[in-house]
Design a protein around this motif. Structure first.
Motif: not given
Length: 480
Positions: A415, A420, A437, A457, A453, A447-449
């Motif tokens: 990250y 992100s 997460t 996940s 993402k 929150h991820p960008v």
């Protein structure tokens, strides 16, 4: 003429000793000592040596205090029938053969000698020791009463190609050492310590090679052995095999003690109706088999070998994963039966590794059809999710280490490098987001960008899977 009558009905033609009906070879010990005292020992020794010089090789009904053959080359087999001998010592000699039939001997010692064949049948011996012996045919010890059998540095030297070998038959007699239907046995030892060799060297004035070499033979067959079941031997190692290179077959034998196979290279290990009442130790050894043997003999090993104590397998190598799987499975069952789940888990893990390698070898061979490729992926995922994460459910530390290292280190680093996650002020925010997460809490303050993402996940799926793994392993280790 001597009054002794041979088994064929003929009488001995030697001249009887003065005051006796028997010659110097056949006169009983008690009668000889009564007539001549200690001199009878020397009389018998000289008579035997003269008979050897005359070319006599077949002795029947003789009573000798000692048979000493040192530094001689004897043509023709040396045979003793229905005789009583205190000790037989053969040192630095070459013999065509040595045969004992229905003979009582205190001990037989063959050291630093070459012999074609050695055969014992229907005899009674206290101890048999073969040290640094080369043979070119077979060593057969059958249907006898014997307490100690010791083979040190025994080596088979092939004299010629046998008919059995020419046609690839494994059951050939050449190179075979057979111990069958023996009674009252206390110990069978291969390359064990021999404390009397120093005393024999001093007595004979001969320097022996005391460095032990591997026993190299075609097959060691042990069958129908009736061990001495005296309670004072039940805690001892009754069958000790060290530095054996060759095949091994044990059948119809109950061992009231321990058995050990160490520092050996064993081909086609077969156990048929074998019971070990204490522990069976396999250590620092290699075991070899082929596909035909695996299909014909190996499936029966689980039913034919019974160990009432434990099977201990340490630093052993198997050329075939199926062979390893069966041995580790038998070892696992012995530890499970005793309630030692920790040790049983060690062998269960090794068993599963061998099983996976067996499948891998099977599907790597032959054409790469879609089914085979699918099976290879199955093996890969088994390694990834079952072995790498928790060693097939036997190690709770591994899932904890993986979870901590990936959630607190690897994922936050991803990250951070990709920037992100929004909105963050420090590296700790990335660690916090990774924990939220992985535990699937998802507070929403961060929150991820972009690529984050996809990383989030993957981490969410990883977190759910690892929690399930940890709970399963924990329950298996501490609540079963």
């Amino acid at each position: 003429m001597c009054e002794y009558t041979y088994s064929n009905g003929k009488k001995c033609r030697r001249k009887p000793l003065k005051g006796s009906k028997y010659c110097s070879l056949h006169i009983p010990f008690e009668e000889g000592e009564l007539l001549y005292g200690e001199k009878i020992k020397e009389i018998k020794r000289r008579a035997f040596e003269k008979a050897l010089e005359r070319g006599v090789r077949n002795f029947e009904g003789v009573q000798l205090y000692e048979v000493m053959i040192a530094g001689k080359d004897i043509e023709g087999p040396l045979i003793f029938r229905n005789s009583t001998i205190g000790r037989i010592v053969i040192a630095n000699s070459k013999l065509k053969g040595l045969t004992l039939i229905n003979t009582n001997v205190e001990s037989v010692v063959v050291i630093e000698s070459s012999i074609n064949f050695f055969y014992v049948n229907g005899s009674t011996l206290y101890g048999l020791s073969l040290c640094s012996v080369e043979f070119s045919s077979s060593i057969l010890i059958r249907n006898s009463s014997i307490k100690y059998v010791m083979l040190n540095s025994v080596e088979y030297r092939e004299a010629q190609i046998t008919a059995e070998e020419e046609y690839g038959e494994r059951g050939r007699m050449a190179g075979r050492v057979e111990l069958s239907n023996l009674r009252g046995v206390r110990r069978i030892a291969i390359n064990s310590r021999y404390p009397l060799i120093k005393r024999l060297a001093e007595e004979l004035g001969i320097e022996f090679n005391r460095k032990r070499k591997p026993v190299r033979i075609h097959m060691l067959y042990i069958g129908g052995i009736k061990f001495d079941e005296s309670p004072r031997f039940k805690r001892q190692v009754r069958l000790y095999i060290n530095a054996l290179i060759g095949g091994l077959t044990i059948e119809n034998t109950s061992i009231p003690g321990h058995a050990e196979v160490v520092n050996s290279r064993i081909r086609y290990p077969e156990f048929v109706h074998v019971t070990v009442h204490n522990n069976f130790v396999l250590k620092n050894s290699r075991f070899y088999s082929d596909e035909t043997w695996n299909l014909t003999f190996l499936p029966n090993l689980l039913a034919e070998l019974e160990v009432l104590g434990f099977i201990v397998i340490e630093n052993c190598l198997f050329n075939n994963p199926y062979l390893a799987e069966v041995f580790y499975r038998i070892a696992r069952t012995t530890w499970e039966r005793s309630g030692d789940k920790e040790k049983a888990d060690e062998y269960y893990y090794l068993e599963m590794i061998a099983r996976r390698e067996k499948l891998l070898h099977h599907y790597l061979r032959g054409p790469k059809t879609p089914r085979r490729i699918f099976r290879l992926f199955e093996v890969f995922f088994e390694w990834l999710f079952a072995d790498l994460t928790c060693k097939y459910g036997t190690d709770w530390r591994r899932p904890v280490f993986l979870w901590v290292s990936l959630v607190l280190g690897v994922f936050p680093l991803f990250y951070y490098l990709t920037r992100s996650v929004e909105v963050t002020n420090s590296f700790f925010d990335y660690v916090y987001f990774s924990i939220v997460t992985a535990t699937t809490l998802g507070y929403g303050d961060l929150h991820p960008v972009g690529v984050g993402k996809m990383i989030a996940s993957v981490e969410a799926i990883f977190g759910m899977f690892m929690w399930a793994v940890f709970l399963t392993v924990f329950a298996r280790k501490y609540m079963r």
